[in-house]
Scaffold this motif. Structure first.
Motif, mmCIF file in Angstrom:
data_model
loop_
_atom_site.group_PDB
_atom_site.id
_atom_site.type_symbol
_atom_site.label_atom_id
_atom_site.label_comp_id
_atom_site.label_asym_id
_atom_site.label_seq_id
_atom_site.Cartn_x
_atom_site.Cartn_y
_atom_site.Cartn_z
ATOM 1 N N MET A 38 0.850 -1.194 0.000
ATOM 2 C CA MET A 38 0.000 0.000 0.000
ATOM 3 C C MET A 38 0.879 1.235 0.000
ATOM 4 S SD MET A 38 -2.942 -1.241 2.670
ATOM 5 C CE MET A 38 -3.894 0.241 2.549
ATOM 6 N N THR A 39 0.499 2.223 -0.820
ATOM 7 C CA THR A 39 1.228 3.487 -0.788
ATOM 8 C C THR A 39 0.821 4.230 0.489
ATOM 9 O OG1 THR A 39 -0.493 4.718 -1.953
ATOM 10 C CG2 THR A 39 1.184 3.632 -3.316
ATOM 11 N N PRO A 48 -3.926 -1.090 6.338
ATOM 12 C CA PRO A 48 -3.145 -2.321 6.136
ATOM 13 C C PRO A 48 -3.746 -3.486 6.918
ATOM 14 C CG PRO A 48 -1.681 -0.458 6.546
ATOM 15 C CD PRO A 48 -3.079 0.037 6.802
ATOM 16 N N LEU A 49 -4.376 -3.179 8.046
ATOM 17 C CA LEU A 49 -4.991 -4.247 8.850
ATOM 18 C C LEU A 49 -6.055 -4.982 8.037
ATOM 19 C CD1 LEU A 49 -5.016 -5.449 11.714
ATOM 20 C CD2 LEU A 49 -6.907 -3.890 12.235
ATOM 21 N N ALA A 50 -6.907 -4.223 7.350
ATOM 22 C CA ALA A 50 -7.981 -4.853 6.562
ATOM 23 C C ALA A 50 -7.384 -5.665 5.414
ATOM 24 C CB ALA A 50 -8.920 -3.774 6.016
ATOM 25 N N ALA A 51 -6.399 -5.078 4.719
ATOM 26 C CA ALA A 51 -5.790 -5.795 3.580
ATOM 27 C C ALA A 51 -5.067 -7.048 4.061
ATOM 28 C CB ALA A 51 -4.835 -4.864 2.835
ATOM 29 N N GLY A 52 -4.422 -6.951 5.224
ATOM 30 C CA GLY A 52 -3.692 -8.099 5.770
ATOM 31 C C GLY A 52 -4.641 -9.199 6.219
ATOM 32 N N HIS A 56 -4.306 -12.618 4.353
ATOM 33 C CA HIS A 56 -3.615 -13.548 5.269
ATOM 34 C C HIS A 56 -2.111 -13.414 5.161
ATOM 35 C CE1 HIS A 56 -7.431 -16.079 4.452
ATOM 36 N NE2 HIS A 56 -7.647 -15.221 5.421
ATOM 37 N N GLU A 57 -1.645 -12.247 4.813
ATOM 38 C CA GLU A 57 -0.204 -12.015 4.721
ATOM 39 C C GLU A 57 0.101 -10.635 5.277
ATOM 40 O OE1 GLU A 57 2.495 -13.244 2.182
ATOM 41 O OE2 GLU A 57 1.270 -14.491 0.849
ATOM 42 N N ARG A 58 1.320 -10.465 5.670
ATOM 43 C CA ARG A 58 1.778 -9.147 6.085
ATOM 44 C C ARG A 58 1.642 -8.173 4.918
ATOM 45 N NH1 ARG A 58 7.991 -7.325 6.858
ATOM 46 N NH2 ARG A 58 7.399 -5.142 6.810
ATOM 47 N N ALA A 68 12.279 -6.232 6.297
ATOM 48 C CA ALA A 68 12.234 -6.838 4.968
ATOM 49 C C ALA A 68 13.514 -6.597 4.181
ATOM 50 C CB ALA A 68 11.044 -6.293 4.190
ATOM 51 N N GLU A 69 14.221 -5.509 4.465
ATOM 52 C CA GLU A 69 15.300 -5.114 3.565
ATOM 53 C C GLU A 69 16.589 -5.912 3.715
ATOM 54 O OE1 GLU A 69 15.510 -3.338 0.746
ATOM 55 O OE2 GLU A 69 13.360 -3.336 0.965
#
Ligand SMILES: Cc1cc2nc3c(=O)[nH]c(=O)nc-3n(C[C@H](O)[C@H](O)[C@H](O)COP(=O)(O)O)c2cc1C
Length: 409
Positions: A38-39, A48-52, A56-58, A68-69
Motif C-alpha cells: 500500500m502506498t 493495512p490491517l484490513a488488507a492483511g 492472510h499475509e503481512r 524486509a530489507e
C-alpha cells in the motif's frame, strides 16, 4: 487459471481503494496467493490491517523496512510474484511508472520488476483526460503494461461523470487471468492430455477398471492451462471436477479414448497420463450376465488399441513431443526405458505403483508422486512431491523443450 498464482497487489491512494479489498477476496477465492503493497496515500483510504486480514499475509508499506530489507525486500517482492496488479492506479502512480521514478516501495518494486503488470486506473475524469495522463498511459502501453478500465460512470465526487471509475473487481480478475495465460511459456501451443482409468464393459452393468484416480493427469492439464496453453483433456471416468480453462472430453473405454485423442489432433505436445486398460472383454454381452446356477462364464480378453504407440508412430500428425506414463511395480526404470523405445515416444514418466493401498495412500489415488523422467538423454529421478508440483515441473520441461513460438512454425 489463477490457482497457485502469486499476485502482488499494489493499492494506490484513490477512493476506489475500498474495492481492492474485495479484489483480494476474489483473487484468493480462485486459489491465488495475494501479497499487498500500500502506498502512503492508500492508507488514508483503507487500512493495512484490513488488507492483511483478507490476504492472510503481512502488508508491505515501507521502502526502508528494517525487517524486509536485509534480503532486499523490494526486489524479492517482485521476484516472488507471477503478476503485479496496480489497483487503483492513481494518476500519480501512473506518472511515476511512466518515468521510472522509484521513491517509495510501490514504485521501486514496479521499476525493479520484469513481471507482467496490470493497471486498473481510477481517477477523476479530468485527471484521466489530462494531456499528462494521456501521455503517461500511452507510454505505459508502449512499455507493455496491460490496462483494465477505467469505466465510464458516476464518480465519488458529487455531480462528476465520465471515464475514470476503476474496473469492477471481477473485471480485474478476468483481465488478470487473460494476461497470465497470454504471458505463459506455452502461449499459442495446443497441449493434449489424457487422464484417469478406462472402463471396459463386460455387460451393461459390469466393467474392467483400474485404480487410477486421474489426479496426476488432471493436474498436468491444469498446469498446462496456467502456462498459457490451449489444453484438451481426454478423461476416463474420474471423481474430479473439470480443471478450469481446459476443454474436457469425457470418455469411458480405451477405444473411445483413442477416437477422442485422434479427433483432438493436431497438438504441439501430447501427454498420455491415463491408465488405459491393456485388455477388454473379447465380447460385450448385450444383456446382464445371469448367475443362474450354471457354469461360471469365462472372461475372454482381447487387446485394446495402444494409444501412446499409435500417436507416437503417426507419420504426419505426430505431436512434436509425445510423453507416455509408465506405472510399474518392479524394475521401474528398466521397464520404462524399454517402453520408451518400444512405443516410439520421446519421454516416459515412470512411477512405482507397488505401494498402493487402494483407498487413500500410495501413488494411485494418492496426492503425491515420486517419478523418474526418462528421455533420450538419460534418466532423472525427481524427489517425491505433490502431484500438482510434479505437474508444474513436467509442464515447465515441456515448455522448455518446445521453446518459444517461432516464426518458422
Ligand atoms: C479524497 C481524495 C480522493 C482521491 N482520489 C484519487 C483518485 O481516485 N485517483 C487519483 O489518481 N488520485 C486521487 N487522489 C489524489 C491522490 O491521493 C494523490 O495524488 C496521492 O499523492 C497519490 O499517491 P499514490 O499514487 O502514492 O498512491 C485523491 C485524493 C483525495 C484527498
Amino acid at each position: 487459471m489463477l490457482a497457485t498464482k502469486r499476485i502482488l497487489l499494489i493499492i494506490g491512494g484513490g477512493i476506489a481503494a475500498y474495492k481492492s479489498l474485495d479484489l483480494i477476496r476474489r483473487l484468493k477465492e480462485r486459489g491465488a496467493s495475494v501479497r499487498v503493497i500500500m502506498t502512503a496515500a492508500a492508507q488514508h483510504f483503507v487500512t493495512p490491517l484490513a488488507a492483511g486480514a483478507l490476504s492472510h499475509e503481512r502488508v508491505f508499506t515501507e521502502l526502508f523496512d528494517r525487517e524486509a530489507e536485509h534480503d532486499i525486500g523490494h526486489i524479492r517482492l517482485s521476484r516472488e510474484a507471477d503478476l503485479i496488479i496496480v489497483a487503483p492506479a492513481t494518476a500519480d502512480l501512473m506518472a511515476k511508472m511512466a518515468h521510472g521514478l522509484a521513491d517509495d516501495l510501490a514504485s521501486a518494486v514496479l521499476l525493479a520488476s520484469d513481471k507482467p503488470v496490470l493497471v486498473a486506473p481510477a481517477m477523476n475524469p479530468l485527471m484521466w483526460s489530462h494531456a499528462a495522463t494521456r501521455r503517461n498511459a500511452a507510454q505505459l502501453a508502449a512499455d507493455g503494461v496491460a490496462f483494465i478500465g477505467p469505466n465510464a460512470g458516476a464518480m465519488a465526487e458529487r455531480g462528476e461523470d465520465g471515464p475514470g471509475r476503476m474496473a469492477e473487481p471481477m473485471e480485474i480478475v478476468e483481465a488478470a487471468e487473460r494476461l497470465l495465460a497470454a504471458s505463459g511459456p506455452l502461449k499459442g501451443r495446443h497441449v493434449l492430455v489424457t487422464s484417469g482409468p478406462t472402463h471396459e464393459p463386460i455387460d451393461p452393468v459390469r466393467y474392467i477398471a483400474n485404480r487410477s484416480s486421474g489426479k496426476q493427469g488432471h493436474a498436468i492439464a491444469a498446469a498446462a492451462a496456467r502456462a498459457g496453453a490451449q489444453v484438451t483433456l481426454v478423461s476416463g471416468p474420474v471423481n474430479l471436477p473439470d480443471p478450469a480453462g481446459v476443454d474436457v472430453r469425457h470418455v469411458e473405454s480405451a477405444r473411445d479414448m483413442l477416437a477422442a485423442v485422434e479427433a483432438a489432433l493436431p497438438a504441439d505436445a501430447a501427454i498420455f497420463a491415463a491408465a488405459v486398460a491393456d485388455w477388454r472383454a473379447a465380447s460385450e454381452a448385450g444383456e446382464k450376465l445371469k448367475k443362474d446356477g450354471n457354469a461360471i462364464p469365462p472372461l475372454m480378453l482381447t487387446e485394446n488399441p495402444d494409444i501412446l504407440a499409435t500417436v507416437a508412430h503417426l507419420s504426419n500428425r505426430r505431436p512434436r513431443l509425445v510423453v507416455g506414463f509408465a506405472a510399474e511395480t518392479q524394475n521401474v526404470v528398466a521397464y520404462a526405458q524399454a517402453k520408451r523405445a518400444r512405443k516410439g515416444c520421446d519421454w516416459i514418466v515412470a512411477n512405482d505403483v507397488s505401494q498402493h493401498s487402494g483407498i487413500a495412500g500410495g501413488v494411485m489415488g494418492g496426492d503425491s508422486n515420486a517419478v523418474h523422467l526418462i528421455t533420450a538423454e538419460g534418466v532423472e529421478h525427481w524427489p517425491e512431491a505433490s502431484k500438482a508440483a510434479v505437474a508444474e515441473k513436467l509442464i515447465a520441461r515441456v515448455a522448455a523443450s518446445l521453446g518459444p513460438l517461432g516464426a518458422a512454425e
